[in-house]
Design an enzyme around this catalytic site. Structure first.
Site, PDB file in Angstrom:
ATOM      1  CB  SER A  85       5.040 112.988 -18.511  1.00  0.00           C
ATOM      2  OG  SER A  85       4.966 114.031 -17.582  1.00  0.00           O
ATOM      3  CG  LEU A  89      12.410 114.418   2.885  1.00  0.00           C
ATOM      4  CD1 LEU A  89      11.853 115.609   2.120  1.00  0.00           C
ATOM      5  CD2 LEU A  89      11.953 114.495   4.344  1.00  0.00           C
ATOM      6  CG  ASN A 149      11.648 118.653  -7.031  1.00  0.00           C
ATOM      7  OD1 ASN A 149      11.318 117.650  -7.672  1.00  0.00           O
ATOM      8  ND2 ASN A 149      10.800 119.288  -6.243  1.00  0.00           N
ATOM      9  CG  HIS A 204       6.416 122.364  -6.494  1.00  0.00           C
ATOM     10  ND1 HIS A 204       6.041 121.247  -5.768  1.00  0.00           N
ATOM     11  CD2 HIS A 204       5.465 123.296  -6.275  1.00  0.00           C
ATOM     12  CE1 HIS A 204       4.901 121.515  -5.135  1.00  0.00           C
ATOM     13  NE2 HIS A 204       4.530 122.752  -5.433  1.00  0.00           N
TER      14      HIS A 204
HETATM   15  C1  GRF Z   1       5.232 116.874 -12.041  1.00  0.00           C
HETATM   16  O1  GRF Z   1       4.194 117.774 -12.181  1.00  0.00           O
HETATM   17  C2  GRF Z   1       6.278 117.402 -11.088  1.00  0.00           C
HETATM   18  O2  GRF Z   1       6.336 118.792 -11.041  1.00  0.00           O
HETATM   19  C3  GRF Z   1       5.829 116.917  -9.767  1.00  0.00           C
HETATM   20  O3  GRF Z   1       5.266 115.655 -10.026  1.00  0.00           O
HETATM   21  C4  GRF Z   1       4.780 115.586 -11.356  1.00  0.00           C
HETATM   22  C5  GRF Z   1       5.350 114.357 -11.989  1.00  0.00           C
HETATM   23  O4  GRF Z   1       4.800 114.055 -13.234  1.00  0.00           O
HETATM   24  N1  GRF Z   1       6.899 116.957  -8.819  1.00  0.00           N
HETATM   25  P1  GRF Z   1       5.431 112.933 -14.168  1.00  0.00           P
HETATM   26  O5  GRF Z   1       5.541 111.655 -13.356  1.00  0.00           O
HETATM   27  O6  GRF Z   1       6.771 113.431 -14.621  1.00  0.00           O
HETATM   28  O7  GRF Z   1       4.484 112.781 -15.312  1.00  0.00           O
END
Ligand code: GRF
Length: 204
Positions: A16, A95, A110, A112
Site C-alpha cells: 500500500s 535486512l 524506511n 516504521h
Molecule cells: C508499513 O506499515 C510499514 O511501516 C512497515 O510495513 C508496512 C508495509 O505495508 N515497514 P504495505 O506493504 O506498504 O501495505
C-alpha cells in the site's frame, strides 16, 4: 530543467505504501520518478499493484542465491541499472546488505509504524508493533520515517507523525488507522527529502 530524482522501492507485502508513493508521484506531489520495485518474495500483493500501475518489478529473493553477499550484489546491480538516486523501503522485511548501503549511502529510507525508538528492533514489524503498543496502554502511536544504516530501524530520523489511540481500539482498527496515515505521510516526507527540504534537519 534538472532531471527528476529516480526512486526505486523495495517491498515484501501488501504494497500500500508502494502504491501511495507511485500515486503521489503521478499527481505531481512527489517530485520523482518511480523507476522500479524490488520484492524479496514472489506472490505478494505489491507485485499485483506494480502490474496494475505499470511499474517494472523484479523478484530478488535471498533464497535464490547461494549467499547473502550474492543477493546483496544482485540488489545493488539492479538498483544501479535503474539509475536510482533513492531507495525507499516500503514494508521490506529483509535486512538491506552492506553493498547496497555502501552504493547508496545516506539515500536509503524506511518507514516504521511506531514512534521510534519505541517499538522498533528485531521482531517489531506488522501487527507485532501495534499489539505491543496496545498492551502497553499507550495513548498515541505513529509513524517514523528514517534513513537506514547497518541495523534495522536505526539511522537518522527524518520525520515522525502521531496517530491517536482511541479507547477500545482493536488491533485491526489501530493497524488500519496507522496505515492510512502512513500512506499519506510517507510520500509527503519522501517528497521533502528528494526536494532537499530536509537538508537542514540532516546537518543538525
Ligand atoms: C508499513 O506499515 C510499514 O511501516 C512497515 O510495513 C508496512 C508495509 O505495508 N515497514 P504495505 O506493504 O506498504 O501495505
Amino acid at each position: 530543467m534538472t532531471p527528476k530524482a529516480k526512486i526505486a522501492i523495495c517491498a515484501s507485502g501488501e504494497g500500500s505504501n508502494f502504491a501511495a508513493l507511485v500515486e503521489a508521484s503521478r499527481r505531481g506531489e512527489l517530485p520523482a520518478e518511480i523507476v522500479g520495485l524490488i520484492v524479496n518474495r514472489p506472490k505478494i500483493g505489491a507485485i499485483g499493484r506494480a502490474q496494475r500501475l505499470g511499474i517494472p518489478f523484479k523478484v530478488i529473493s535471498p533464497k535464490d542465491f547461494s549467499s547473502r553477499a550474492d543477493w546483496d550484489q544482485s540488489m545493488a546491480l539492479q538498483l544501479k541499472r535503474w539509475k536510482a538516486d533513492w531507495i525507499v523501503l516500503a514494508g521490506f522485511l529483509a535486512l538491506v546488505g552492506p553493498e547496497v548501503l555502501r552504493a547508496f549511502a545516506g539515500h536509503v529510507v524506511n518507514s516504521h509504524p511506531s514512534l521510534l525508538p519505541k517499538y522498533g528492533g528485531p521482531g517489531m514489524y506488522g501487527d507485532n508493533v501495534h499489539a505491543a503498543v496496545l498492551s502497553a496502554k499507550e495513548s498515541e502511536t505513529g509513524v517514523t520515517v528514517h534513513l537506514i544504516d547497518a541495523k534495522f530501524d536505526q539511522g537518522t530520523v527524518l520525520a515522525q507523525g502521531k496517530v491517536a489511540i482511541r479507547p477500545g481500539d482493536t488491533l485491526e482498527q489501530l493497524a488500519q488507522r496507522v496505515k492510512d496515515f502512513e500512506n499519506e505521510f510517507y510520500p509527503r516526507v519522501v517528497a521533502d527529502l528528494v526536494a532537499g527540504r530536509l537538508t537542514s534537519k540532516l546537518t543538525d
